[in-house]
Structures are given as C-alpha cells and as structure tokens.
Write an enzyme that holds these catalytic residues in place. Structure first.
Site, PDB file in Angstrom:
ATOM      1  N   TYR A  90       0.771  -1.249   0.000  1.00 39.68           N
ATOM      2  CA  TYR A  90       0.000   0.000   0.000  1.00 39.68           C
ATOM      3  C   TYR A  90       0.803   1.299   0.000  1.00 39.68           C
ATOM      4  CZ  TYR A  90      -3.966  -3.072   0.558  1.00 39.68           C
ATOM      5  OH  TYR A  90      -4.909  -4.052   0.341  1.00 39.68           O
ATOM      6  N   PHE A 102     -10.695  -5.127  10.873  1.00 40.55           N
ATOM      7  CA  PHE A 102     -11.752  -4.882   9.875  1.00 40.55           C
ATOM      8  C   PHE A 102     -11.240  -5.254   8.511  1.00 40.55           C
ATOM      9  CE2 PHE A 102      -9.429  -0.898  10.422  1.00 40.55           C
ATOM     10  CZ  PHE A 102      -9.186  -0.490   9.115  1.00 40.55           C
TER      11      PHE A 102
HETATM   12  C1  LIG Z   1      -2.769  -7.613  -3.445  1.00 42.63           C
HETATM   13  C2  LIG Z   1      -3.683  -7.702  -4.673  1.00 42.63           C
HETATM   14  C3  LIG Z   1      -5.043  -7.128  -4.300  1.00 42.63           C
HETATM   15  C4  LIG Z   1      -3.037  -6.879  -5.795  1.00 42.63           C
HETATM   16  O1  LIG Z   1      -3.963  -6.731  -6.844  1.00 42.63           O
HETATM   17  P1  LIG Z   1      -3.499  -6.466  -8.361  1.00 42.63           P
HETATM   18  O2  LIG Z   1      -4.717  -6.142  -9.134  1.00 42.63           O
HETATM   19  O3  LIG Z   1      -2.652  -7.602  -8.796  1.00 42.63           O
HETATM   20  O4  LIG Z   1      -2.604  -5.165  -8.182  1.00 42.63           O
HETATM   21  P2  LIG Z   1      -2.177  -4.182  -9.378  1.00 42.63           P
HETATM   22  O5  LIG Z   1      -2.104  -4.935 -10.664  1.00 42.63           O
HETATM   23  O6  LIG Z   1      -3.034  -2.968  -9.359  1.00 42.63           O
HETATM   24  O7  LIG Z   1      -0.699  -3.841  -8.881  1.00 42.63           O
HETATM   25  C5  LIG Z   1      -0.187  -2.558  -8.830  1.00 42.63           C
HETATM   26  C6  LIG Z   1       1.272  -2.623  -8.474  1.00 42.63           C
HETATM   27  O8  LIG Z   1       1.431  -3.178  -7.156  1.00 42.63           O
HETATM   28  C7  LIG Z   1       2.279  -4.302  -7.191  1.00 42.63           C
HETATM   29  N1  LIG Z   1       1.737  -5.267  -6.250  1.00 42.63           N
HETATM   30  C8  LIG Z   1       0.424  -5.468  -5.982  1.00 42.63           C
HETATM   31  N2  LIG Z   1       0.305  -6.456  -5.066  1.00 42.63           N
HETATM   32  C9  LIG Z   1       1.542  -6.846  -4.753  1.00 42.63           C
HETATM   33  C10 LIG Z   1       2.038  -7.834  -3.867  1.00 42.63           C
HETATM   34  N3  LIG Z   1       1.203  -8.597  -3.138  1.00 42.63           N
HETATM   35  N4  LIG Z   1       3.374  -7.982  -3.793  1.00 42.63           N
HETATM   36  C11 LIG Z   1       4.197  -7.229  -4.540  1.00 42.63           C
HETATM   37  N5  LIG Z   1       3.773  -6.275  -5.406  1.00 42.63           N
HETATM   38  C12 LIG Z   1       2.455  -6.099  -5.502  1.00 42.63           C
HETATM   39  C13 LIG Z   1       2.207  -4.792  -8.608  1.00 42.63           C
HETATM   40  O9  LIG Z   1       3.328  -5.549  -8.968  1.00 42.63           O
HETATM   41  C14 LIG Z   1       2.092  -3.526  -9.381  1.00 42.63           C
HETATM   42  O10 LIG Z   1       3.371  -2.930  -9.489  1.00 42.63           O
HETATM   43  P3  LIG Z   1       3.807  -2.114 -10.782  1.00 42.63           P
HETATM   44  O11 LIG Z   1       2.810  -0.975 -10.889  1.00 42.63           O
HETATM   45  O12 LIG Z   1       5.179  -1.687 -10.467  1.00 42.63           O
HETATM   46  O13 LIG Z   1       3.684  -3.085 -11.906  1.00 42.63           O
HETATM   47  C15 LIG Z   1      -3.858  -9.161  -5.146  1.00 42.63           C
HETATM   48  O14 LIG Z   1      -2.580  -9.683  -5.445  1.00 42.63           O
HETATM   49  C16 LIG Z   1      -4.536 -10.064  -4.121  1.00 42.63           C
HETATM   50  O15 LIG Z   1      -5.741 -10.187  -4.144  1.00 42.63           O
HETATM   51  N6  LIG Z   1      -3.759 -10.708  -3.239  1.00 42.63           N
HETATM   52  C17 LIG Z   1      -4.300 -11.650  -2.286  1.00 42.63           C
HETATM   53  C18 LIG Z   1      -5.271 -11.022  -1.280  1.00 42.63           C
HETATM   54  C19 LIG Z   1      -4.637  -9.854  -0.545  1.00 42.63           C
HETATM   55  O16 LIG Z   1      -3.533  -9.951  -0.032  1.00 42.63           O
HETATM   56  N7  LIG Z   1      -5.379  -8.739  -0.478  1.00 42.63           N
HETATM   57  C20 LIG Z   1      -4.946  -7.528   0.210  1.00 42.63           C
HETATM   58  C21 LIG Z   1      -5.654  -7.459   1.525  1.00 42.63           C
HETATM   59  S1  LIG Z   1      -5.071  -6.170   2.558  1.00 42.63           S
END
Ligand SMILES: CC(C)(COP(=O)(O)OP(=O)(O)OC[C@H]1O[C@@H](n2cnc3c(N)ncnc32)[C@H](O)[C@@H]1OP(=O)(O)O)[C@@H](O)C(=O)NCCC(=O)NCCS
Length: 408
Positions: free
Chosen positions: A122, A408
């Site tokens: 984040y 939350f």
């Molecule tokens: C975390 C999550 C929501 C990311 O969603 P996403 O749609 O793949 O994210 P985006 O494509 O918008 O990524 C944007 C950037 O963040 C990076 N990023 C996003 N999640 C990341 C992660 N878990 N680890 C490392 N980098 C990450 C991407 O590589 C990308 O980087 P770039 O702009 O340099 O290419 C998804 O991987 C997920 O659902 N993970 C499992 C559940 C989870 O952990 N949710 C968060 C709860 S707090």
C-alpha cells in the site's frame, strides 16, 4: 485489460464475497457471508467485473478514529481488497485504490486506514505505516507485579445477557482515550456477541470481565477465550485476550492482575500496543515475551490540510512541509501547519519549507507513533531548516503510541 468498476447490488453480494474469499484462497461459505452482511455498506463496495464475473473487490467502512490529543474524525476503512489470481497484476487494485480515494474525499473523510495482508502493497498508494503492534505471551507463574497502581475496586464477570448493553459504552469510553482506535457499529457488536462457534478455532466462547471502580461504576473490561490443554497431564490452558479496554490506568492494572491469576492457565497471549504499560508493572519484565512485532494500521492522508488541522499537537509551533504525493500529484505542494494542544490550522502556502517528505512518511509521523527524526535517519525526510526535525518531533508527539485493537 478493460474491466468495469462499480458498487455491487444486493443480489451481487454473495458472488462478491466469494470473490474476496477466492483472492485469499478461502472458500467463503454462504453462512459466513450472510453473517457479515450487516457490516457492509453496499454503496461503499467496489467490484471489478470482467464480463459478468467479479474478479476484484474492495469495500470502505465508515468509522470515527481517535487522533492524538483526543479529537475524533470520520475515516474510511479500506477492507475486503482482493483480486482473483487469474486477474492479478493488471491494474485492478490500482483502479480500486484511486476510486476509493475519490469516495473518501467526496465524503469529507480526511483519512483512510487499513490493515495490510502484506506490507509491500500500500505504500505506492500513499499509505504510511502509522502504528505497530506486539504479540506477546506471558507465563502467569512469572507474572507477579513489582510496582503498579494499587489494586482498587473489584473485577466481576459480565454475563452474556448484560454484555450487549454494558460493553459497548465501556469500549467507547476507552476508544476516546486511545489514538488510533476506531468506533464499532451496533451491527459489529451484534456479530461479536453472537460469537459463532466456527470462528473460535477450538477455544471457548468469549468471557467478559469488567472492572468496577470503588464508586461502583464499571471503567474497563477484558474479553478473552480459553483454549483448553491437558496434553501433559498438567493444566496447560492458553488464555487468549481478544480485547482489553480500560478507561483508567487503575482499571488496566487490575484487569491485568486478573488475567495473570486465572487458574489452570499456563500461558496468556495478547496483541498489544508497543508502549503496553504491563512491561513496567511486571517484577520480571523479560517474562513479557514478544513473539511478533508487526505493522498495524496504515494511514492515508486523503485531504492533507483537513487531516493536519484535525489533530491537536503536543507543543505550540508552526511548520511548513513540502509534500510529494506520487499517487495523487494534485496533493503535491507546501503546507503550513500551526497548532498546539488546543487545536490546529493547516493551509497551503508558498513559504520555504522546514521539512520535505513524501505523503507516506507524513502519514507515518501523523499519528505520533514514529518521529520525523527517525524517518530522516532512514533517508525519508529532508530537514530544510536546521532545528526543524526536533521541533516537528516535539509538536507531533502523542500521549500514547497509536494503537487499534479492532480488526476490519
Ligand atoms: C494484493 C492484490 C489485491 C493486488 O492486486 P493487483 O490487481 O494484482 O494489483 P495491481 O495490478 O493494481 O498492482 C499494482 C502494483 O502493485 C504491485 N503489487 C500489488 N500487489 C503486490 C504484492 N502482493 N506484492 C508485490 N507487489 C504487488 C504490482 O506488482 C504492481 O506494481 P507495478 O505498478 O510496479 O507493476 C492481489 O494480489 C490479491 O488479491 N492478493 C491476495 C489477497 C490480498 O492480499 N489482499 C490484500 C488485503 S489487505
């Protein structure tokens, strides 16, 4: 990749909740989904649709959060963030984050907050690590107190029938004393008191014990579970503290005395703030063993002048911050904050800055849990005027480490 992003309708709730579960590798049951439905503000949900399929999710929850100095402001709580493994890394989270920031701004929420599944996610969206938490364990045999507030009043059980009327006001009284703590809605309390067995992970139902001051008024409570264990033939129960909310130091000390004296328990486990006073009450402080140190709430300054005007400051001063916000460049600029213990005012300014930093680092220091000087030592804050770091440290210091025991 093109996808549609919009709030869900009531009929779309179950697939929405299943999609969030799937992102976490969990098969979400209909029963669990329906149990938490009352907590969901449908108009504050966001789903990414690929054709008819929900492939990404996020929600905002409306809370009030206590700030250093004791003010309380509306914040947006970011949760249920998930993108299906089939659709990851295509920008869906980024789109959800941008839309949620607009939503918070439109509603006058100067701050966004979240618990992160991974601490790498984040920062790119401007969230700063604003509080940390400790997981600790204590062997009650080694839990004798040294110096501590004298015991006074008494502790007593709060039964299941009276808990719903007694506990929420006690929690709210505590909440207003603790920077970083958030409100709990009536729906949330209802869910907590329903205490479904499938969410206990083999432990007992919740026990609630209140502290009654000498005047007979309750001024704190603890909620805990007991996980039974007789594997060795000796009693080895684990007492898992879920909530400890005390309105006075006296109540907190007495609740700890109680927790460390329950029979048949060989370990007390608790998640607590980094400045937990118990360490200083124990005769043998090393016995409060830290098993985990972890980031807790991440904070986003959505509206920088409103956020900086909302809290009170420990010392009277005026500082100019030069802020860079890569995710919301419209926030880039200089901000003058003038404030003290009784309130503050912040405006954009053209004046020379005292400190220069990114919005994530301003958010980290904002709640008083991290000093600007620590961030400067990490190469994250530039001191533009000699002495400004020290002044900023003094001004932004908080009466307590920020802490939130509400998930939350
Ligand atoms: C975390 C999550 C929501 C990311 O969603 P996403 O749609 O793949 O994210 P985006 O494509 O918008 O990524 C944007 C950037 O963040 C990076 N990023 C996003 N999640 C990341 C992660 N878990 N680890 C490392 N980098 C990450 C991407 O590589 C990308 O980087 P770039 O702009 O340099 O290419 C998804 O991987 C997920 O659902 N993970 C499992 C559940 C989870 O952990 N949710 C968060 C709860 S707090």
């Amino acid at each position: 990749m093109s996808f549609e992003l919009r709030p869900i309708t009531g009929e779309e709730y179950l697939p929405f909740s299943r999609a969030t579960g799937a992102a976490f590798g969990e098969v979400q049951s209909e029963e669990d989904a329906n149990a938490v439905l009352p907590l969901i503000e449908l108009h504050r949900t966001l789903a990414a649709f690929d054709g008819g399929e929900i492939v990404g999710t996020g929600i905002l929850i409306s809370f009030q959060m206590t700030l250093p100095g004791g003010t309380s402001v509306p914040v947006g709580g970011v949760s249920w963030i998930g993108v299906l493994p089939t659709h990851r890394r295509r920008g869906i989270l980024t789109a959800i984050m941008a839309q949620e920031l607009r939503d918070m701004r439109d509603r006058g929420e100067a701050l966004g907050i979240l618990w992160a599944s991974e601490s790498i996610i984040y920062g790119r969206y401007g969230y700063g690590l604003s509080s940390s938490s400790l997981q600790v364990k204590i062997d009650p045999q080694r839990g004798a107190f040294g110096r501590a507030p004298e015991s006074s009043g008494r502790v007593r059980f709060i039964d299941k029938e009276s808990a719903p009327s007694v506990i929420p006001p006690l929690y709210e009284c505590y909440r207003l004393t603790q920077p970083g703590e958030i409100t709990r809605s009536a729906e949330r309390w209802k869910l907590e008191f329903s205490d479904p067995e499938r969410w206990r992970d083999g432990a007992s139902g919740m026990w609630y014990v209140g502290h009654e001051a000498e005047n007979g008024k309750l001024d704190g409570y603890v909620g805990y579970r007991v996980k039974h264990n007789w594997d060795t033939g000796f009693p080895g129960n684990v007492l898992q503290v879920r909530n400890l909310a005390a309105c006075t130091d006296q109540a907190r000390a007495d609740l700890w005395r109680y927790l460390l004296s329950v029979d048949l328990v060989s370990k007390v486990e608790v998640r607590c703030p980094v400045d937990e006073p118990l360490l200083w009450m124990l005769a043998d402080p090393r016995r409060m063993q830290v098993t985990e140190f972890s980031d807790a709430i991440w904070t986003r300054l959505v509206d920088i002048p409103a956020a900086l005007s909302a809290r009170c400051y420990l010392s009277e001063d005026e500082l100019v911050f030069s802020v860079v916000d890569p995710f919301c460049p419209e926030n880039d600029g200089r901000y003058a904050v003038q404030g003290g213990p009784n309130g503050a005012e912040c405006r954009r300014t053209g004046r020379e800055p005292d400190l220069a930093l990114q919005v994530t680092d301003l958010a980290a220091a904002y709640m008083g849990g991290t000093r600007f000087s620590t961030l400067a030592r990490a190469g994250r804050v530039e001191e533009c005027r000699p002495g400004a770091l020290r002044r900023a440290d003094l001004m932004f210091a908080a009466e307590r480490a920020p802490w939130c025991q509400t998930g939350f």
